[in-house]
Enzyme design. Structure first.
Site: not given
Ligand code: NAD
Ligand code: DAU
Length: 372
Positions: A137-139, A178, A182
């Site tokens: 992730t970019d975080e 988180y 990562k």
């Molecule tokens: P998600 O939470 O929707 O899905 C995570 C999946 O991992 C689920 O299916 C869960 O069952 C599985 N999992 C969790 N713990 C596990 C374990 N111990 N063993 C096997 N499986 C397990 O996540 P996502 O949003 O699809 O993100 C996927 C990946 O991409 C993550 O590594 C996250 O850090 C990264 N990422 C997410 C975002 C985003 O915006 N969602 C952006 C950048 C990177």
């Molecule tokens: O940047 C990549 C990341 O983006 C991924 O690595 C993470 O897995 C993914 O969850 C996401 O993280 P964020 O914290 O940015 O996403 P989230 O949807 O939780 O929140 C997006 C923005 O909205 C953040 O600034 C917090 C705000 N927010 C979020 C929720 C859930 C609110 O204001 N209210 C809310 O209820």
């Protein structure tokens, strides 16, 4: 059947993982795709209904921390590629429960790396033709300044809210449990490359949105709340900026990088698409109200400003020019079009939303896979 490639996708039942599995299963009938997922609250096999009967797809319920099981599956399926998405992914949960994040994201990734090392080093050809691809992730880069609150227009951007960007060379500075977990996993992946010569790639992507995202994240949570006239809890003043990418564009980038990326490299993935949270909330209200036949602005009163997220990163903005330059990747969708598509999907798939919010599917899979 002999497969050209045999790939484990971890976390394939989650949001991004399910899009990656779908793309690979459909695009490469001569690849075996093994979805390895623990099915936590975030994993849902309903996300893959349309591909589960495909001959080249397999699901195996397993925990990435379970070294013996993972190694056995790698041997059984003669795995030559790992695309690792399994993780705990929600920042707010990590603030409440950091240990689970360290266990899965750090120890789970390390266990997976060690299983791959053990298996691949036991083969006569060693690491030849193998790849461990870690999705991050970019975080991990921390937070950027928001120096231009009104935004600076530019040809490749929606608006930029500052002049600096996360590059592959940006120093790691995670703030939440988180992102710290990562960041740690990214370091372990690079260490396996540098120390043992394992072919690895790390990509760091910005915020994804689209179908099948668990409704604890901003966009699906707010779509559902607007539809049901529930409050929209905006953290702080809604001034935080995120850089949004449609999930299928991320999946396309992963496919491209898996096949053409260079081992040992890092690539940033993002759409040059910065949005303030409050502007997204207004866009979601406009879109949901229009598509559900409510008068314009009817749901604006649902906006509720609440106490900010602790350690809330102010601005993320990815510079993905390396990926564009070296591999020719481009995002395919404008944000407004992606949001329209996404809102329509959630409105049309109310049953999916109801099932993941009711917890029924967790109970169902618990029973189904008990004892496996
Ligand atoms: P998600 O939470 O929707 O899905 C995570 C999946 O991992 C689920 O299916 C869960 O069952 C599985 N999992 C969790 N713990 C596990 C374990 N111990 N063993 C096997 N499986 C397990 O996540 P996502 O949003 O699809 O993100 C996927 C990946 O991409 C993550 O590594 C996250 O850090 C990264 N990422 C997410 C975002 C985003 O915006 N969602 C952006 C950048 C990177
Ligand atoms: O940047 C990549 C990341 O983006 C991924 O690595 C993470 O897995 C993914 O969850 C996401 O993280 P964020 O914290 O940015 O996403 P989230 O949807 O939780 O929140 C997006 C923005 O909205 C953040 O600034 C917090 C705000 N927010 C979020 C929720 C859930 C609110 O204001 N209210 C809310 O209820």
């Amino acid at each position: 059947m002999t497969y050209k490639r045999s790939i484990i996708v971890t976390g394939g039942a989650g949001f991004i993982g399910s899009h990656v599995v779908r793309l690979l299963v459909n695009k490469y009938p001569d690849y075996r795709i093994v979805n390895l997922d623990k099915l936590t609250y975030a994993g849902n096999l309903a996300n893959l209904r349309d591909v589960e009967q495909s001959g080249n797809y397999l699901f195996r319920k397993a925990d990435i921390c379970d070294f013996d099981t993972v190694l056995r599956l790698m041997r059984q399926y003669k795995v030559d590629g790992i695309i690792h998405l399994a993780a705990e992914s929600h920042v707010d949960r990590s603030i409440r429960d950091p240990f689970t994040f360290a266990r899965t994201n750090v120890m789970g990734t390390l266990s997976l790396l060690q299983a791959a090392k053990t298996y691949w080093e036991s083969l006569p050809e060693g690491y030849d033709g193998k790849l461990f691809y870690h999705i991050s992730t970019d975080e991990v880069y921390g937070a950027l300044q928001l120096t231009h609150p009104e935004g600076i227009p530019s040809p490749s951007h929606h608006l930029a809210y500052g002049t600096d960007f996360f590059r592959e060379t940006t120093k790691y500075q995670p703030h939440s449990p988180y992102s710290a977990s990562k960041a740690s996993s990214d370091h372990f992946v690079r260490a396996y490359h540098d120390t043992y010569g394992m072919p690895t790639i790390v990509t760091n992507c910005s915020n994804n949105y689209g179908p099948y995202q668990f409704p604890e994240k901003l966009i699906p949570l707010f779509i559902n709340n607007i539809q049901h006239a529930r409050p929209l809890p905006v953290y702080g003043r809604g001034e935080n900026v995120r850089d949004w990418l449609y999930v299928e564009d991320h999946a396309r980038a992963i496919d491209l990088i898996f096949h053409q990326g260079k081992a040992g490299e890092t690539y940033n993935i993002g759409g040059f698409n910065e949005w303030k949270n409050i502007d997204i909330v207004r866009l979601l209200i406009e879109t949901v109200d229009r598509l559900t036949g409510k008068p314009k602005g009817a749901s604006l009163g649902l906006i509720t400003y609440i106490t900010d997220r602790p350690g809330h990163d102010l601005r993320y903005a990815i510079d993905s020019s390396k990926l564009r330059r070296e591999l020719g990747w481009e995002p395919s969708l404008q944000f407004e079009e992606g949001i329209e598509r996404t809102v329509r999907w959630y409105l049309d798939n109310q049953q999916w939303m109801d099932s993941v919010t009711s917890g029924d599917y967790e109970r169902y899979y618990e029973q189904m896979y008990r004892g496996r």
